[in-house]
Design a protein around this motif. Sequence first.
Motif, PDB file in Angstrom:
ATOM      1  N   CYS A  53       0.773  -1.185  -0.065  1.00  0.00           N
ATOM      2  CA  CYS A  53       0.045  -0.102  -0.105  1.00  0.00           C
ATOM      3  C   CYS A  53       0.590   1.274   0.060  1.00  0.00           C
ATOM      4  CB  CYS A  53      -0.830  -0.141   1.105  1.00  0.00           C
ATOM      5  SG  CYS A  53      -2.003   1.448   1.219  1.00  0.00           S
ATOM      6  N   ARG A  54       1.808   1.240   0.735  1.00  0.00           N
ATOM      7  CA  ARG A  54       2.855   2.499   0.655  1.00  0.00           C
ATOM      8  C   ARG A  54       3.387   2.698  -0.383  1.00  0.00           C
ATOM      9  NH1 ARG A  54       7.609   1.891   4.766  1.00  0.00           N
ATOM     10  NH2 ARG A  54       6.065   2.473   6.583  1.00  0.00           N
ATOM     11  N   GLU A  55       3.884   1.647  -1.023  1.00  0.00           N
ATOM     12  CA  GLU A  55       4.549   1.811  -2.284  1.00  0.00           C
ATOM     13  C   GLU A  55       3.608   2.299  -3.160  1.00  0.00           C
ATOM     14  OE1 GLU A  55       5.806  -1.845  -5.415  1.00  0.00           O
ATOM     15  OE2 GLU A  55       6.914  -1.922  -3.581  1.00  0.00           O
ATOM     16  N   ARG A  56       2.436   1.690  -3.397  1.00  0.00           N
ATOM     17  CA  ARG A  56       1.502   2.244  -4.476  1.00  0.00           C
ATOM     18  C   ARG A  56       0.928   3.583  -4.068  1.00  0.00           C
ATOM     19  NH1 ARG A  56      -2.374  -3.163  -4.964  1.00  0.00           N
ATOM     20  NH2 ARG A  56      -0.595  -4.425  -5.815  1.00  0.00           N
ATOM     21  N   MET A  57       1.103   4.049  -3.039  1.00  0.00           N
ATOM     22  CA  MET A  57       0.596   5.435  -2.430  1.00  0.00           C
ATOM     23  C   MET A  57       1.877   6.284  -3.179  1.00  0.00           C
ATOM     24  SD  MET A  57      -0.876   4.865   1.027  1.00  0.00           S
ATOM     25  CE  MET A  57      -1.181   6.544   1.685  1.00  0.00           C
ATOM     26  N   GLN A  58       3.085   5.955  -3.030  1.00  0.00           N
ATOM     27  CA  GLN A  58       4.017   6.686  -3.691  1.00  0.00           C
ATOM     28  C   GLN A  58       4.038   6.692  -5.013  1.00  0.00           C
ATOM     29  OE1 GLN A  58       7.432   4.951  -1.871  1.00  0.00           O
ATOM     30  NE2 GLN A  58       7.259   5.718   0.108  1.00  0.00           N
ATOM     31  N   THR A  59       3.780   5.696  -5.741  1.00  0.00           N
ATOM     32  CA  THR A  59       3.708   5.553  -7.263  1.00  0.00           C
ATOM     33  C   THR A  59       2.555   6.665  -7.692  1.00  0.00           C
ATOM     34  OG1 THR A  59       4.508   3.394  -7.156  1.00  0.00           O
ATOM     35  CG2 THR A  59       2.913   4.281  -9.144  1.00  0.00           C
ATOM     36  N   LEU A  60       1.332   6.719  -6.950  1.00  0.00           N
ATOM     37  CA  LEU A  60       0.195   7.465  -7.098  1.00  0.00           C
ATOM     38  C   LEU A  60       0.639   8.973  -7.020  1.00  0.00           C
ATOM     39  CD1 LEU A  60      -2.821   7.480  -8.002  1.00  0.00           C
ATOM     40  CD2 LEU A  60      -3.520   7.010  -5.684  1.00  0.00           C
ATOM     41  N   ARG A  61       1.558   9.257  -5.894  1.00  0.00           N
ATOM     42  CA  ARG A  61       1.935  10.659  -5.570  1.00  0.00           C
ATOM     43  C   ARG A  61       2.593  11.062  -6.812  1.00  0.00           C
ATOM     44  NH1 ARG A  61       3.642   9.883  -0.609  1.00  0.00           N
ATOM     45  NH2 ARG A  61       1.586  10.389   0.241  1.00  0.00           N
ATOM     46  N   GLY A  62       3.455  10.299  -7.116  1.00  0.00           N
ATOM     47  CA  GLY A  62       4.307  10.574  -8.407  1.00  0.00           C
ATOM     48  C   GLY A  62       3.359  10.974  -9.634  1.00  0.00           C
ATOM     49  N   MET A  63       2.382  10.274 -10.082  1.00  0.00           N
ATOM     50  CA  MET A  63       1.612  10.534 -11.046  1.00  0.00           C
ATOM     51  C   MET A  63       0.708  11.755 -10.623  1.00  0.00           C
ATOM     52  SD  MET A  63      -0.030   6.516 -11.636  1.00  0.00           S
ATOM     53  CE  MET A  63      -0.985   6.974 -12.840  1.00  0.00           C
ATOM     54  N   LEU A  64       0.408  12.342  -9.703  1.00  0.00           N
ATOM     55  CA  LEU A  64      -0.302  13.512  -9.357  1.00  0.00           C
ATOM     56  C   LEU A  64       0.361  14.835  -9.701  1.00  0.00           C
ATOM     57  CD1 LEU A  64      -2.084  12.717  -5.992  1.00  0.00           C
ATOM     58  CD2 LEU A  64      -2.995  12.474  -8.309  1.00  0.00           C
ATOM     59  N   VAL A  65       1.496  14.783  -9.764  1.00  0.00           N
ATOM     60  CA  VAL A  65       2.536  15.904 -10.235  1.00  0.00           C
ATOM     61  C   VAL A  65       2.228  16.246 -11.614  1.00  0.00           C
ATOM     62  CG1 VAL A  65       4.538  16.669 -10.639  1.00  0.00           C
ATOM     63  CG2 VAL A  65       4.376  14.975  -8.763  1.00  0.00           C
ATOM     64  N   ASP A  66       1.774  15.491 -12.489  1.00  0.00           N
ATOM     65  CA  ASP A  66       1.524  15.737 -13.917  1.00  0.00           C
ATOM     66  C   ASP A  66       0.047  16.395 -14.239  1.00  0.00           C
ATOM     67  OD1 ASP A  66       4.394  15.328 -14.345  1.00  0.00           O
ATOM     68  OD2 ASP A  66       3.501  13.294 -15.108  1.00  0.00           O
ATOM     69  N   LEU A  67      -0.626  16.201 -13.256  1.00  0.00           N
ATOM     70  CA  LEU A  67      -2.254  16.385 -13.463  1.00  0.00           C
ATOM     71  C   LEU A  67      -2.622  17.565 -12.953  1.00  0.00           C
ATOM     72  CD1 LEU A  67      -3.488  12.706 -12.917  1.00  0.00           C
ATOM     73  CD2 LEU A  67      -3.272  13.866 -15.127  1.00  0.00           C
ATOM     74  N   PRO A  68      -3.780  18.226 -13.454  1.00  0.00           N
ATOM     75  CA  PRO A  68      -4.499  19.284 -12.878  1.00  0.00           C
ATOM     76  C   PRO A  68      -5.000  19.087 -11.479  1.00  0.00           C
ATOM     77  CG  PRO A  68      -5.366  19.067 -15.283  1.00  0.00           C
ATOM     78  CD  PRO A  68      -4.359  17.973 -14.726  1.00  0.00           C
TER      79      PRO A  68
END
Length: 145
Positions: A53-68
């Motif tokens: 879960c922690r790993e997936r949350m970090q992946t998701l956090r990285g994806m949010l940088v590029d989105l509005p």
Amino acid sequence: MNYLIVSIVLVLLGLSYFLVREHRWRRRERRREQSIRTLLDEADALEASLLTCRERMQTLRGMLVDLPEEMTGDADEALAADDKVQAALRDLLQHRLWIKQHADDAGQAELDAAVEALSQSRRSMEQQLLRLDEMTAALREARAR
């Protein structure tokens, strides 16, 4: 002759009683050992789920940088759960300490309750992982557009 038959019957009854008690004791011990093994397995599975879960949350956090910002509301909410993951890992450590210190002395009902609590936590975490996977897929789709 009658005394001999009565003596043999009494010895056989005593032996039968002993064998039945021994069988019950062994069955209880096997159940107890199985409960402890299951408890440790559930703790391992929950820890693996929490770390995933922690790993997936970090992946998701990285994806949010590029989105509005208007597209990331649900994901931001899910990522706010990082403190909950840390708290769950601390709770899991407490469970492991309890197992180490008290599993040998705990009653079967306590062991069963501990197994059920860890199983429930693991099932809940698996649902959260599915939710994170769905959000990640939705964000990937949004980024592709």
